[in-house]
Write an enzyme that holds these catalytic residues in place. Structure first.
Site, PDB file in Angstrom:
ATOM      1  CG  HIS A 130      -1.935  -1.053   1.239  1.00  0.00           C
ATOM      2  ND1 HIS A 130      -3.144  -0.909   0.606  1.00  0.00           N
ATOM      3  CD2 HIS A 130      -1.948  -2.283   1.785  1.00  0.00           C
ATOM      4  CE1 HIS A 130      -3.865  -2.008   0.773  1.00  0.00           C
ATOM      5  NE2 HIS A 130      -3.160  -2.869   1.485  1.00  0.00           N
ATOM      6  CB  THR A 182      13.817  -3.591   1.629  1.00  0.00           C
ATOM      7  OG1 THR A 182      15.150  -3.335   2.089  1.00  0.00           O
ATOM      8  CG2 THR A 182      12.926  -3.890   2.832  1.00  0.00           C
ATOM      9  CE  LYS A 183      18.312  -0.279  -0.083  1.00  0.00           C
ATOM     10  NZ  LYS A 183      19.520   0.514   0.319  1.00  0.00           N
TER      11      LYS A 183
END
Length: 203
Positions: A130, A182-183
């Site tokens: 979101h 996240t990467k």
């Protein structure tokens, strides 16, 4: 009056080998037939968006599919013990998903899992999330963002790991337990922590 031992009720003693374990043959036949019927019904229900390869093992009472976002393709000789699969998804050959996996998100994005990858319980792989930066609007009103997720061949994803949208995990990489990726993670790297950081490489 106290009863003597020879007057107490006697319990029949049976040889453990004579007990009905495993299930008697007729029960095993019925159980196998019910699994086959459920498998055929599942393919019929989700046709043509669900494809399952040869030799693949799925515990259907514990694995739930939703194909409204797009097709789900599972390769040969893979196993899925438990989980919810509700994304555009390609799973390669000989992939082992141990339990309680969650793979889902917007139908715009795809999740790809390469051959020979192992995924531990309670892993969450979500190609969308979101938007939330604007305080003046509700999170619901801000819509979604995301990106395709690719997990390479021969990877090992540890228990409770989270794979974020748009991430690529290279071939042979290891993601530690409870990591939040996240990467992108390079091939054969070992990544741990929140957010996940590379701490070494496989030799």
């Amino acid at each position: 009056m106290v009863e003597t031992e020879d007057k107490l009720p006697q319990i029949e003693k049976r040889d453990p080998a004579s007990l009905p374990y495993p299930l008697p043959f007729p029960c095993r036949v019925v159980a196998a037939l019910m699994r086959r019927i459920r498998f055929r019904w599942l393919l019929f229900k989700h046709r043509p968006n669900l494809q399952i390869g040869r030799g693949t093992s799925i515990i259907f009472r514990d694995v739930h599919f939703t194909t409204k976002w797009g097709e789900i393709v599972i390769g040969d000789n893979s196993s899925i013990l438990e989980g919810d699969l509700y994304a555009r998804l390609i799973i390669g050959d000989r992939v082992c998903i141990v339990g309680a996996i969650k793979i889902g998100g917007s139908g715009k994005y795809r999740v790809t899992i390469g051959d020979d990858t192992w995924i531990a319980p309670n892993v969450y792989i979500c190609p969308s999330t979101h938007n939330h930066k604007k305080r003046g609007r509700t999170i619901r009103e801000q819509g979604l963002r995301g990106g395709d997720i690719t997990i390479g061949r021969d990877c090992w994803i540890g228990v409770n790991a989270v794979i974020s949208p748009g991430v690529t995990v290279g071939d042979g990489a290891i993601i530690g337990a409870n990591a939040v990726v996240t990467k992108d993670v390079p091939a054969y790297a070992i990544a741990v922590g929140i957010p996940a950081k590379v701490i070494g490489y496989r030799e």
